[in-house]
Design an enzyme around this catalytic site. Structure first.
Site, PDB file in Angstrom:
ATOM      1  N   THR A  28       0.865  -1.224  -0.153  1.00 54.37           N
ATOM      2  CA  THR A  28       0.105   0.089  -0.027  1.00 54.37           C
ATOM      3  C   THR A  28       0.998   1.233   0.147  1.00 54.37           C
ATOM      4  OG1 THR A  28      -1.742   1.240   1.249  1.00 54.37           O
ATOM      5  CG2 THR A  28      -0.268  -0.160   2.520  1.00 54.37           C
ATOM      6  N   VAL A  89      -7.418   0.852  -5.820  1.00 55.73           N
ATOM      7  CA  VAL A  89      -7.631   2.369  -5.575  1.00 55.73           C
ATOM      8  C   VAL A  89      -8.001   2.597  -4.092  1.00 55.73           C
ATOM      9  CG1 VAL A  89      -8.641   4.429  -6.379  1.00 55.73           C
ATOM     10  CG2 VAL A  89      -8.249   2.744  -8.094  1.00 55.73           C
ATOM     11  N   LYS A  90      -6.969   3.325  -3.396  1.00 54.79           N
ATOM     12  CA  LYS A  90      -7.475   3.794  -2.347  1.00 54.79           C
ATOM     13  C   LYS A  90      -8.183   5.016  -2.070  1.00 54.79           C
ATOM     14  CE  LYS A  90      -3.919   3.465   0.882  1.00 54.79           C
ATOM     15  NZ  LYS A  90      -2.645   3.671   1.660  1.00 54.79           N
ATOM     16  N   VAL A  91      -9.373   5.064  -1.485  1.00 55.15           N
ATOM     17  CA  VAL A  91     -10.246   6.162  -1.232  1.00 55.15           C
ATOM     18  C   VAL A  91     -10.416   6.338   0.148  1.00 55.15           C
ATOM     19  CG1 VAL A  91     -12.503   7.244  -1.634  1.00 55.15           C
ATOM     20  CG2 VAL A  91     -11.631   5.318  -3.192  1.00 55.15           C
TER      21      VAL A  91
END
Length: 173
Positions: A28, A89-91
């Site tokens: 990450t 995709v990190k939100v």
């Protein structure tokens, strides 16, 4: 219980090292970490691809700005997802706004893997869990120590890396 450990880094050699040891499930990162690691803004996508090439699993990459309009966030998410099949995709959860939920819903419609992050409260975690419920390609990254009455124990390893252990339910008196 499924346990997965994700390395928070963009350094390819570091990712490869921990991957070769069989310790990590994936990686990450975000643009700030990449830039601190010496990656230039124009090279971010290429760096994400390199990270995917050595990661044993998914590589979560955060959207650049939570201040962007939903449409721009979705456009960036689509671009990131095309870098490699491993990209998630990190939100970030945006307090006091439904924008994050709109982005998550849009990513679900496009079947783009999502990792909801930056949650500080149990309520935010609950909302993230509900928003991703039934979506196989989803993760929730908790800022655990900020959401629990927990104690952090920092551990210095032999090679100078700093580890973090969370002691849940410990007596803190």
């Amino acid at each position: 219980m499924i346990r997965e450990i994700y390395l928070d880094s963009s350094k390819v050699e570091e990712i490869k090292r921990w991957s070769d040891l069989g310790i990590i499930s994936g990686v990450t990162s975000n643009q700030m970490i990449m830039m601190k690691d010496g990656v230039k803004a124009d090279d971010l996508d290429a760096q994400v691809k390199k990270m995917c090439d050595v990661s044993p699993g998914t590589v979560s990459v955060e959207l650049t700005s939570s201040e962007s309009p939903v449409e721009e966030m979705l456009k960036e998410a689509k671009r990131l997802s095309l870098i490699d099949d491993k990209v998630v995709v990190k939100v970030p959860i945006i307090p006091g706004s439904t924008k994050s939920l709109e982005v998550i819903a849009g990513l679900r419609r496009e079947n783009i893997s999502v990792n909801v992050t930056a949650m500080m409260t149990w309520e935010q975690m609950r909302v993230a869990a509900e928003a991703t419920h039934g979506f196989d390609n989803s993760y929730i990254s908790l800022f655990w120590a900020r959401s629990l009455d927990s104690r952090e124990v920092r551990v210095k390893t032999e090679d100078g890396l700093l580890g973090l252990a969370i002691n849940i339910g410990a007596d803190h008196s």
